[in-house]
Structures are given as structure tokens and as C-alpha cells.
Design a protein around this motif. Sequence first.
Motif, PDB file in Angstrom:
ATOM      1  N   GLN A   1      -4.340  -9.481   1.513  1.00 41.45           N
ATOM      2  CA  GLN A   1      -3.616 -10.207   0.473  1.00 41.45           C
ATOM      3  C   GLN A   1      -2.184  -9.704   0.336  1.00 41.45           C
ATOM      4  N   THR A   2      -1.233 -10.618   0.500  1.00 39.35           N
ATOM      5  CA  THR A   2       0.171 -10.209   0.419  1.00 39.35           C
ATOM      6  C   THR A   2       0.544  -9.704  -0.965  1.00 39.35           C
ATOM      7  N   GLU A   3      -0.118 -10.222  -2.008  1.00 40.74           N
ATOM      8  CA  GLU A   3       0.234  -9.787  -3.357  1.00 40.74           C
ATOM      9  C   GLU A   3      -0.163  -8.329  -3.618  1.00 40.74           C
ATOM     10  N   SER A   4      -1.001  -7.772  -2.759  1.00 40.12           N
ATOM     11  CA  SER A   4      -1.385  -6.374  -2.891  1.00 40.12           C
ATOM     12  C   SER A   4      -0.507  -5.461  -2.040  1.00 40.12           C
ATOM     13  N   ALA A   5       0.507  -6.021  -1.394  1.00 47.57           N
ATOM     14  CA  ALA A   5       1.324  -5.259  -0.442  1.00 47.57           C
ATOM     15  C   ALA A   5       2.551  -4.621  -1.094  1.00 47.57           C
ATOM     16  N   PHE A   6       2.364  -4.130  -2.325  1.00 38.71           N
ATOM     17  CA  PHE A   6       3.468  -3.496  -3.043  1.00 38.71           C
ATOM     18  C   PHE A   6       3.663  -2.010  -2.739  1.00 38.71           C
ATOM     19  N   PRO A   7       2.692  -1.294  -2.119  1.00 43.65           N
ATOM     20  CA  PRO A   7       2.832   0.157  -1.988  1.00 43.65           C
ATOM     21  C   PRO A   7       4.141   0.637  -1.366  1.00 43.65           C
TER      22      PRO A   7
ATOM     23  N   PRO B   1      -5.609  -5.581  -8.237  1.00 40.54           N
ATOM     24  CA  PRO B   1      -4.687  -5.037  -7.240  1.00 40.54           C
ATOM     25  C   PRO B   1      -3.299  -5.679  -7.297  1.00 40.54           C
ATOM     26  N   ALA B   2      -3.268  -7.006  -7.452  1.00 43.31           N
ATOM     27  CA  ALA B   2      -1.979  -7.699  -7.440  1.00 43.31           C
ATOM     28  C   ALA B   2      -1.113  -7.363  -8.648  1.00 43.31           C
ATOM     29  N   MET B   3      -1.726  -6.928  -9.747  1.00 45.84           N
ATOM     30  CA  MET B   3      -0.959  -6.529 -10.935  1.00 45.84           C
ATOM     31  C   MET B   3      -0.774  -5.013 -11.022  1.00 45.84           C
ATOM     32  N   SER B   4      -1.234  -4.297  -9.996  1.00 46.17           N
ATOM     33  CA  SER B   4      -1.216  -2.835 -10.062  1.00 46.17           C
ATOM     34  C   SER B   4       0.193  -2.252  -9.947  1.00 46.17           C
ATOM     35  N   TYR B   5       1.106  -2.985  -9.314  1.00 52.47           N
ATOM     36  CA  TYR B   5       2.470  -2.451  -9.195  1.00 52.47           C
ATOM     37  C   TYR B   5       3.056  -2.136 -10.572  1.00 52.47           C
ATOM     38  N   ALA B   6       2.855  -3.044 -11.529  1.00 50.45           N
ATOM     39  CA  ALA B   6       3.400  -2.827 -12.873  1.00 50.45           C
ATOM     40  C   ALA B   6       2.817  -1.566 -13.495  1.00 50.45           C
ATOM     41  N   LEU B   7       1.515  -1.340 -13.298  1.00 51.03           N
ATOM     42  CA  LEU B   7       0.878  -0.155 -13.869  1.00 51.03           C
ATOM     43  C   LEU B   7       1.437   1.120 -13.252  1.00 51.03           C
ATOM     44  N   HIS B   8       1.496   1.167 -11.936  1.00 53.76           N
ATOM     45  CA  HIS B   8       1.923   2.397 -11.273  1.00 53.76           C
ATOM     46  C   HIS B   8       3.422   2.655 -11.446  1.00 53.76           C
ATOM     47  N   ALA B   9       4.230   1.610 -11.308  1.00 48.71           N
ATOM     48  CA  ALA B   9       5.665   1.775 -11.526  1.00 48.71           C
ATOM     49  C   ALA B   9       5.945   2.162 -12.971  1.00 48.71           C
TER      50      ALA B   9
ATOM     51  N   GLU C   1     -14.943   2.201   7.742  1.00 47.20           N
ATOM     52  CA  GLU C   1     -15.875   1.109   8.003  1.00 47.20           C
ATOM     53  C   GLU C   1     -15.316  -0.256   7.594  1.00 47.20           C
ATOM     54  N   THR C   2     -14.130  -0.301   7.019  1.00 47.66           N
ATOM     55  CA  THR C   2     -13.512  -1.571   6.620  1.00 47.66           C
ATOM     56  C   THR C   2     -12.508  -2.013   7.670  1.00 47.66           C
ATOM     57  N   ASN C   3     -11.872  -3.190   7.445  1.00 41.51           N
ATOM     58  CA  ASN C   3     -10.809  -3.606   8.364  1.00 41.51           C
ATOM     59  C   ASN C   3      -9.471  -2.990   7.991  1.00 41.51           C
ATOM     60  N   GLN C   4      -9.469  -2.129   6.990  1.00 41.07           N
ATOM     61  CA  GLN C   4      -8.310  -1.302   6.600  1.00 41.07           C
ATOM     62  C   GLN C   4      -7.086  -2.153   6.245  1.00 41.07           C
ATOM     63  N   THR C   5      -7.343  -3.151   5.404  1.00 43.50           N
ATOM     64  CA  THR C   5      -6.268  -3.972   4.861  1.00 43.50           C
ATOM     65  C   THR C   5      -6.322  -3.880   3.340  1.00 43.50           C
ATOM     66  N   LEU C   6      -5.359  -4.502   2.686  1.00 41.28           N
ATOM     67  CA  LEU C   6      -5.313  -4.504   1.225  1.00 41.28           C
ATOM     68  C   LEU C   6      -5.893  -5.809   0.705  1.00 41.28           C
ATOM     69  N   TRP C   7      -6.936  -5.689  -0.109  1.00 42.69           N
ATOM     70  CA  TRP C   7      -7.687  -6.854  -0.550  1.00 42.69           C
ATOM     71  C   TRP C   7      -7.041  -7.525  -1.757  1.00 42.69           C
TER      72      TRP C   7
END
Length: 343
Positions: A287-293, A223-231, A257-263
Amino acid sequence: LGNYWVFGDTALQRRYLRQVAEEQEANGLMPAYAPRTADDYMVILDSNCLWVRSLHNYLLYSGDETTTRQLLPAGRKLMRLLHSYTNEHGLLDDPPFAYWLYHARLDRRGANFCLNGHYLGAVEDFAQLLEWWGEPDSDEFRKHAEQIRTSLRQQFWVTKKQLFADALVDGKPSNMFSEHANAMALATQVATRDQATAIARQMTVSDDNDFVRRNSGVTIVTPAMSYALHAGLCQYGYAEDSLNLFRRRFERMLAPETNQTLWEEWWLDGTGRSGQFRKGKTRSDAQTESAFPPALLGEYVLGVRPTKPGFKEVAIFRSPSGIQLVEGAVPTPLGLLEVKWNM
């Protein structure tokens, strides 16, 4: 990046840039985080590269010339140190400090593609900082960036796999392949158009997997490296495919059913480095590193891209996202920038 697009809180960015720079060592090395509370000076070379990139972004999004000027010497010292770790091809090769690239099974021998992608971004961002300040040596960094880009493009591409290898070891491409390396090839525009097409074809396919490896054996980006893939996919015109992939991977974190945050990782009871699940053991589920959306959606769906420091010049463009109605407001130093697209 998520912070800039949602809150516009530039003071928070200024604080971490200053705190890390205040603990810079004499040779230019910076800690992965600061301030430290004890003898915990952690060195992660990709974090060093990201400090330079963050300094560039800070000026771009805030327009704060005073702070950026004050921190520029620290950036110069760090860039000199990183350059001393490069080989004849301009690549970081077996550097003397650890690098992270997140919890994933990657080939960290020799010259690692993903780390050098971070380094390429740092060199280019520093060159642009110098250009904005009218410094005479910006061309030197531009030339070095082109050397890195050429080396990555020509030496890491494996025609048989139609992918970039994880690393170059003793002059030969590794037999390990990851979304990390190929995401970086797209995000830094190392890939040619034909290479990008081949990569996108493999990265956007929908397959059943364990979120550790694709069926092809390619390591899945975290997830934390996903920004590079999507961008990266968006930059080559695959915005709609990128969003579809984004939805498939992240929507499970936001299920009712989750706490609806970014893991931090794709599951809460395992790690992508080994793929082993551990009952009762969890990774961070906020996780703040997953907060790229917000940055991804702001640029590649809303179609807003700052091009001069402080949002004094902005590119507005229609995204090929396939979404027919898009509306949003971006916080800038000059006030809210409101954009609406109705197709």
C-alpha cells in the motif's frame, strides 16, 4: 512523502496535482483521484485538504515555481469552498461530503477532530505558499489557522481522559477517543506541552491488543494514518518512543515469512473499521499510503528538514532518537545532500 526522500521524483507529484486540478468542479471541489475512467467522481474531503498540502510540499521539495503558480488559482477556489463549510469557531462541521480518515471506528458526527486537523494543515500550508509568493492575503489564512487551533485545543480536550475527543457534537465532546485525533493534535501542534505529555504517555505504552483498540478502548491508528502519530510524537521530543512504537507495529509486516511489504492495514484478513476477520478476504499488501517511513526517518532520525522551496535552505539538527550512528543521502534539486552523525 516517501517518494521525495527516496527517489526525488517530482514529475510524478506534478502529474497527480495537475490531473486532479483538471477535474476540479466549478465550485472548487476536487475528486479524490484522477483521471476517472467513467462516472466515478469520488469526493473525500480529507483528500481535498491533502491536495493543498501536496501543492505546498511540491514547491518545497521541487522548487518548481511555474507549476505551483499555475495551480494556485485552483487552490484558492478549493480553500474558499472549504471555508464555506465552517462554523463560527472556524471548524468544518457536518460537511456535505464524506471524509475518510481511513478504515477505523471513529466518531464522524459534528465537527470531527481529525478532519479539522487535515483542514488546519491545509490552511497553514496555503498561507505559507502565499507568503512565499508575497501575496497580501496570507495573514487572513494565518488568522484562520489560529482560530482553528484554539477551537480544537479548548473545545475537544477531555480532562478526565487526558485526551482529545474524536468529535464535537452539538457543542459537546464525543465519548469516543482515537489515536487518529490525538495523533493529529500532535502533528499539527494543537496540543499544549502538558497535553502532549499526557497523550504521549498513553500512545507509547506497550499493551496487548488486537490492532483495532487499545486496552483502554482508544481506537488504534491505521498504518496510513501512522505518519501523523509518529511525526507528532517526534515534534514534542518523543523520537525514541516513536521509533520503538513504530518497530513494534510495523516489524511484523517485514517478517521473513511475509512478502516484506507495507500493508494497508495491520492484518491481511480483517478491517479496523469493524475488527471482524474474514477468512480468504485480504486488504492490499503493498500500500502506497503506508510508504511514509522514508520521510519519518529522513527528518526525525537523519535530522534533515527543508525550510525554503527547492531545498535552497535546509535545517540540519540532531535528533533525540537514541540512535548513535546515522548516515544517509537525500535527493534534492541541487544534488544529493549527504549527512552523517556519529555520536
